[in-house]
Design a protein around this motif. Structure first.
Motif, PDB file in Angstrom:
ATOM      1  N   ALA A   1     -57.243  42.736   9.621  1.00 40.48           N
ATOM      2  CA  ALA A   1     -57.547  42.459  11.040  1.00 40.48           C
ATOM      3  C   ALA A   1     -56.478  41.585  11.694  1.00 40.48           C
ATOM      4  CB  ALA A   1     -58.933  41.829  11.188  1.00 40.48           C
ATOM      5  N   VAL A   2     -55.215  41.904  11.420  1.00 42.02           N
ATOM      6  CA  VAL A   2     -54.087  41.169  11.995  1.00 42.02           C
ATOM      7  C   VAL A   2     -53.624  41.899  13.262  1.00 42.02           C
ATOM      8  CG1 VAL A   2     -51.653  40.581  11.587  1.00 42.02           C
ATOM      9  CG2 VAL A   2     -53.354  40.160   9.803  1.00 42.02           C
ATOM     10  N   PRO A   3     -53.436  41.167  14.368  1.00 41.57           N
ATOM     11  CA  PRO A   3     -53.053  41.839  15.617  1.00 41.57           C
ATOM     12  C   PRO A   3     -51.634  42.406  15.561  1.00 41.57           C
ATOM     13  CG  PRO A   3     -53.055  39.437  15.897  1.00 41.57           C
ATOM     14  CD  PRO A   3     -53.600  39.706  14.533  1.00 41.57           C
ATOM     15  N   THR A   4     -51.509  43.694  15.860  1.00 36.73           N
ATOM     16  CA  THR A   4     -50.194  44.348  15.858  1.00 36.73           C
ATOM     17  C   THR A   4     -50.241  45.501  16.848  1.00 36.73           C
ATOM     18  OG1 THR A   4     -48.512  45.385  14.453  1.00 36.73           O
ATOM     19  CG2 THR A   4     -50.803  45.901  13.930  1.00 36.73           C
ATOM     20  N   ALA A   5     -49.087  46.145  17.072  1.00 42.63           N
ATOM     21  CA  ALA A   5     -49.063  47.295  17.984  1.00 42.63           C
ATOM     22  C   ALA A   5     -49.863  48.438  17.371  1.00 42.63           C
ATOM     23  CB  ALA A   5     -47.618  47.739  18.203  1.00 42.63           C
ATOM     24  N   VAL A  12     -42.994  56.265  12.222  1.00 41.05           N
ATOM     25  CA  VAL A  12     -44.073  55.518  12.861  1.00 41.05           C
ATOM     26  C   VAL A  12     -43.806  55.477  14.362  1.00 41.05           C
ATOM     27  CG1 VAL A  12     -45.279  53.294  12.943  1.00 41.05           C
ATOM     28  CG2 VAL A  12     -44.358  54.124  10.767  1.00 41.05           C
ATOM     29  N   VAL A  13     -44.794  55.925  15.146  1.00 38.27           N
ATOM     30  CA  VAL A  13     -44.693  55.846  16.612  1.00 38.27           C
ATOM     31  C   VAL A  13     -45.687  54.777  17.069  1.00 38.27           C
ATOM     32  CG1 VAL A  13     -44.956  57.102  18.788  1.00 38.27           C
ATOM     33  CG2 VAL A  13     -44.072  58.281  16.756  1.00 38.27           C
ATOM     34  N   GLU A  14     -45.199  53.854  17.902  1.00 33.27           N
ATOM     35  CA  GLU A  14     -46.013  52.691  18.264  1.00 33.27           C
ATOM     36  C   GLU A  14     -46.153  52.526  19.768  1.00 33.27           C
ATOM     37  OE1 GLU A  14     -45.036  49.428  14.831  1.00 33.27           O
ATOM     38  OE2 GLU A  14     -44.615  48.913  16.898  1.00 33.27           O
ATOM     39  N   GLU A  15     -47.168  51.783  20.152  1.00 31.69           N
ATOM     40  CA  GLU A  15     -47.234  51.322  21.548  1.00 31.69           C
ATOM     41  C   GLU A  15     -46.143  50.269  21.756  1.00 31.69           C
ATOM     42  OE1 GLU A  15     -50.446  48.625  22.837  1.00 31.69           O
ATOM     43  OE2 GLU A  15     -50.760  48.118  20.740  1.00 31.69           O
ATOM     44  N   PHE A  16     -45.645  50.177  22.972  1.00 30.96           N
ATOM     45  CA  PHE A  16     -44.608  49.199  23.321  1.00 30.96           C
ATOM     46  C   PHE A  16     -45.244  47.818  23.504  1.00 30.96           C
ATOM     47  CE2 PHE A  16     -42.205  46.863  26.572  1.00 30.96           C
ATOM     48  CZ  PHE A  16     -40.956  46.844  25.985  1.00 30.96           C
ATOM     49  N   LEU A  17     -44.612  46.795  22.914  1.00 33.50           N
ATOM     50  CA  LEU A  17     -45.089  45.418  23.090  1.00 33.50           C
ATOM     51  C   LEU A  17     -44.175  44.705  24.072  1.00 33.50           C
ATOM     52  CD1 LEU A  17     -45.718  44.504  19.328  1.00 33.50           C
ATOM     53  CD2 LEU A  17     -47.430  45.191  21.021  1.00 33.50           C
ATOM     54  N   ASP A  18     -44.760  44.148  25.133  1.00 30.58           N
ATOM     55  CA  ASP A  18     -43.949  43.365  26.070  1.00 30.58           C
ATOM     56  C   ASP A  18     -43.914  41.914  25.579  1.00 30.58           C
ATOM     57  OD1 ASP A  18     -46.523  42.567  26.510  1.00 30.58           O
ATOM     58  OD2 ASP A  18     -46.485  42.749  28.683  1.00 30.58           O
ATOM     59  N   GLY A  19     -43.069  41.107  26.180  1.00 33.12           N
ATOM     60  CA  GLY A  19     -43.072  39.670  25.868  1.00 33.12           C
ATOM     61  C   GLY A  19     -42.005  39.286  24.868  1.00 33.12           C
ATOM     62  N   PRO A  20     -41.659  37.982  24.865  1.00 29.61           N
ATOM     63  CA  PRO A  20     -40.578  37.502  24.005  1.00 29.61           C
ATOM     64  C   PRO A  20     -40.920  37.614  22.526  1.00 29.61           C
ATOM     65  CG  PRO A  20     -41.715  35.657  25.069  1.00 29.61           C
ATOM     66  CD  PRO A  20     -42.284  36.903  25.667  1.00 29.61           C
ATOM     67  N   ARG A  70     -51.026  40.098  26.253  1.00 26.04           N
ATOM     68  CA  ARG A  70     -52.374  40.158  25.676  1.00 26.04           C
ATOM     69  C   ARG A  70     -52.500  39.316  24.398  1.00 26.04           C
ATOM     70  NH1 ARG A  70     -53.205  45.620  24.296  1.00 26.04           N
ATOM     71  NH2 ARG A  70     -50.946  45.772  24.345  1.00 26.04           N
ATOM     72  N   GLY A  71     -51.526  38.460  24.178  1.00 34.91           N
ATOM     73  CA  GLY A  71     -51.592  37.584  23.002  1.00 34.91           C
ATOM     74  C   GLY A  71     -50.549  37.953  21.955  1.00 34.91           C
ATOM     75  N   LEU A  72     -50.615  37.247  20.849  1.00 35.23           N
ATOM     76  CA  LEU A  72     -49.624  37.396  19.779  1.00 35.23           C
ATOM     77  C   LEU A  72     -49.823  38.731  19.036  1.00 35.23           C
ATOM     78  CD1 LEU A  72     -49.568  34.393  17.322  1.00 35.23           C
ATOM     79  CD2 LEU A  72     -49.952  36.696  16.490  1.00 35.23           C
ATOM     80  N   ARG A  73     -48.721  39.454  18.787  1.00 34.15           N
ATOM     81  CA  ARG A  73     -48.783  40.703  18.022  1.00 34.15           C
ATOM     82  C   ARG A  73     -47.661  40.721  16.989  1.00 34.15           C
ATOM     83  NH1 ARG A  73     -52.675  40.887  20.631  1.00 34.15           N
ATOM     84  NH2 ARG A  73     -53.537  42.516  21.969  1.00 34.15           N
ATOM     85  N   VAL A  74     -47.940  41.236  15.804  1.00 38.63           N
ATOM     86  CA  VAL A  74     -46.882  41.385  14.799  1.00 38.63           C
ATOM     87  C   VAL A  74     -46.030  42.604  15.145  1.00 38.63           C
ATOM     88  CG1 VAL A  74     -46.383  41.875  12.371  1.00 38.63           C
ATOM     89  CG2 VAL A  74     -48.239  40.302  12.989  1.00 38.63           C
TER      90      VAL A  74
END
Ligand code: AMP
Ligand code: GLY
Length: 420
Positions: free
Chosen positions: A114-118, A176-184, A270-274
Motif C-alpha cells: 500500500a505504498v503510494p506510486t503512479a 511499463v506504462v504509467e500515469e504522469f506524476l507532476d511536481g518536483p 496529490r501528495g507523495l508518490r514513488v
C-alpha cells in the motif's frame, strides 16, 4: 575496521572519502576504483559484476565489510556471494535488488505494501501499450522493465514516440506504462538492515543534460542538499509511508532487503508518490548527502549489514552546512561520450575553500603524466558552505578551475533553491 568499496564512480569515491574520514576505519580499499580513489586508497582490479571474484577479493584482503556501490553487481548476486563467503556486506541480495532490477516487481511490492506510486500497466504487446497510453492520456510515461542505466524511460506528449520506445523495449521484455506524476522530484536514501529503517538527508538530482531541464536524460548532472522548499518531515514521511512498509513486505516474502533503499519520489499535487526504487546509493546525490553527514559512516553501514543491528545504532548527526555537486561530463555525453581527454587543474579545484573533487570516469594517463577522462560522467565537484548559495559558489569556483576540452556541465544546479 577494513572496508572494501566496490565500484568506480564518484559515488564510490564519496564513500571512500567518508570512510577514510571515519576514525573507526583502519583501511579502505577500492575495487576497481578510479584515478581519484587511487590517490587516496589502494585500488584492486576486479570485475565488479562477478560475485565469486568479489567474494574472493574480500577474503584475500581480510575485509570486515564490503560496500557495493552500483546496481549491476547487486543484481548479479555479489552481496549474496560475499555473505556466503563469511564477509559482512552492505547491499541487498539479488532477490531483493529486484526492487531496482524490475519495475514491474517494484510495482507489485508497492501494491502489496500500500505504498503510494503512479498507477501503471505492465504490457507485453503493442496493443496493450496502445490501450494503456490512451487510458492514462498525455504526457505519456513508458518504461523498460529492466535495468537501463537511467535511459529506459521516455516521458513525452508524442504518442508515436511513446509507442516507438515501447516497441524497442518489447523486443527484450515487458514494458511499463504509467500515469504522469507532476511536481518536483526528490531522492531519499533509506538505510535498512532488513528490519529497521533510518533515512538520510533528502537531496535533489538534476537528471537532464542541459540547463533548464532541457536535453536528454542522464545518470545525473548535479545535486544538492538540504531542500529548503520541501516539507520539514519529508524524510520521516518517506520512512513511514514508503520504506518501512516495503522493507516489511520484502521480509514477509522471505527476501529481506538490506542496504540502501533509494526512494525516488515525486511531491505531486496529490501528495507523495514513488517514481522509482533503486537498491543502491544515488549518484550524484550521495556526493552531497555524505558531505553533510557528521556521523562515522562505517558504523551505520555495518549495522545495515547485520540483521537486527540498526535498531541499536546511534542516531545520525548532520552538519549545518549545505552541499552542492556539479558533474563534469565528457563532450558528447550522454549519447556518445568522447574519452581520453586530458584533465587539468584538479589540484587547484581541490584547493578552493569548501570544495573537493570526486572522480568518476577518470584514469591515470598511460604515460603516467596525469589524469585522463575514461567515461561519460568524468567527475563531480562538491562545494559546501553555510547555505546553498555559498555551497554553489564553492562548487562552481572549483569547477571553473578544472580543464577538460569540450567538457560539459550545467550552470543552474541548485540555482533556484539557492535563490540565485
Ligand atoms: P526512472 O528510471 O523510473 O527513475 O525514471 C527516470 C525519470 O523519468 C524520473 O526521474 C522522472 O524524471 C521521469 N519519470 C519517471 N516516471 C515518471 C512518471 N510517472 N511521471 C513523470 N515523470 C516520470
Ligand atoms: N541520480 C540517479 C541515480 O543514481 O539513479
Amino acid at each position: 575496521m577494513d572496508v572494501l568499496v566496490i565500484g568506480s564512480g564518484a559515488r564510490e569515491h564519496a564513500l571512500v572519502r567518508a570512510l577514510l574520514d571515519d576514525p573507526g576505519v583502519d583501511r579502505v580499499v577500492a575495487a576497481p576504483g578510479n584515478a581519484g580513489t587511487s590517490l587516496v586508497a589502494p585500488c584492486e582490479p576486479v570485475d565488479a559484476a562477478d560475485p565469486a571474484a568479489v567474494a574472493a577479493l574480500a577474503r584475500r584482503l581480510g575485509a570486515d565489510l564490503v560496500v557495493v556501490g552500483p546496481e549491476a553487481p547487486l543484481v548479479a548476486g555479489v552481496a549474496d556471494a560475499v555473505r556466503a563467503a563469511g564477509t559482512a556486506c552492505f547491499g541487498p541480495s539479488a532477490a531483493a535488488a529486484r526492487l531496482e532490477g524490475s519495475k514491474a516487481f517494484a510495482k507489485e511490492v508497492m501494491a502489496a505494501a500500500a505504498v503510494p506510486t503512479a498507477m501503471a500497466h505492465v504490457c507485453t504487446t503493442e496493443a496493450e501499450v496502445a490501450d494503456a497510453l490512451d487510458a492514462f492520456g498525455a504526457p505519456h510515461v513508458v518504461k523498460d522493465d529492466g535495468l537501463a542505466a537511467g535511459k529506459g524511460v521516455v516521458v513525452t506528449d508524442d504518442r508515436e514516440q511513446a509507442l516507438a520506445h515501447a516497441r524497442t523495449c518489447l523486443e527484450h521484455g515487458p514494458v511499463v506504462v504509467e500515469e504522469f506524476l507532476d511536481g518536483p522530484e526528490v531522492s531519499v536514501f533509506c538505510l535498512t538492515d532488513g528490519e529497521s529503517v533510518v533515512a538520510l538527508a533528502p537531496a535533489q538530482d538534476f537528471k537532464r543534460a542541459l540547463d533548464g531541464d532541457a536535453g536528454p536524460n542522464t545518470g545525473g548532472m548535479g545535486a544538492y542538499s538540504p531542500l529548503p522548499w520541501a516539507p520539514a518531515d519529508l524524510a520521516e514521511q518517506v520512512v513511514q509511508r514508503v520504506a518501512e512498509p516495503v522493507v516489511a513486505e520484502m521480509a514477509r516474502r522471505g527476501t529481506p532487503f538490506s542496504g540502501v533503499l533509494y526512494c525516488g519520489l515525486a511531491l505531486t499535487s496529490r501528495g507523495l508518490r514513488v517514481v522509482e526504487f533503486n537498491a543502491r546509493f544515488g549518484d550524484p546525490e550521495t556526493q552531497v548527502v555524505l558531505a553533510r553527514l557528521a556521523s562515522p559512516l562505517s558504523q551505520v553501514l555495518l549495522a545495515c549489514a547485520t540483521p537486527g543491528a540498526l535498531r541499536d545504532a546511534p542516531p545520525l548527526r548532520w552538519r549545518e552546512d549545505a552541499a552542492v555537486t556539479v558533474v563534469l561530463a565528457a563532450p558528447g555525453y550522454p549519447e556518445a561520450p568522447q574519452t581520453g581527454g586530458a584533465l587539468g587543474g584538479l589540484e587547484d579545484a581541490d584547493a578552493v575553500e569548501g570544495a573537493h573533487v570526486l572522480h568518476a570516469g577518470t584514469a591515470l594517463a598511460p604515460d603516467g603524466t596525469g589524469v585522463v577522462s575514461s567515461g561519460g560522467r568524468v567527475l563531480s565537484v562538491v562545494g559546501t558552505g553555510a547555505d546553498l548559495a555559498r555551497a554553489r559558489e564553492a562548487a562552481y569556483a572549483a569547477l571553473r578551475s578544472v580543464h577538460l576540452d569540450g567538457g560539459l556541465f550545467r550552470t543552474d544546479i541548485a540555482a533556484s533553491a539557492a535563490g540565485a
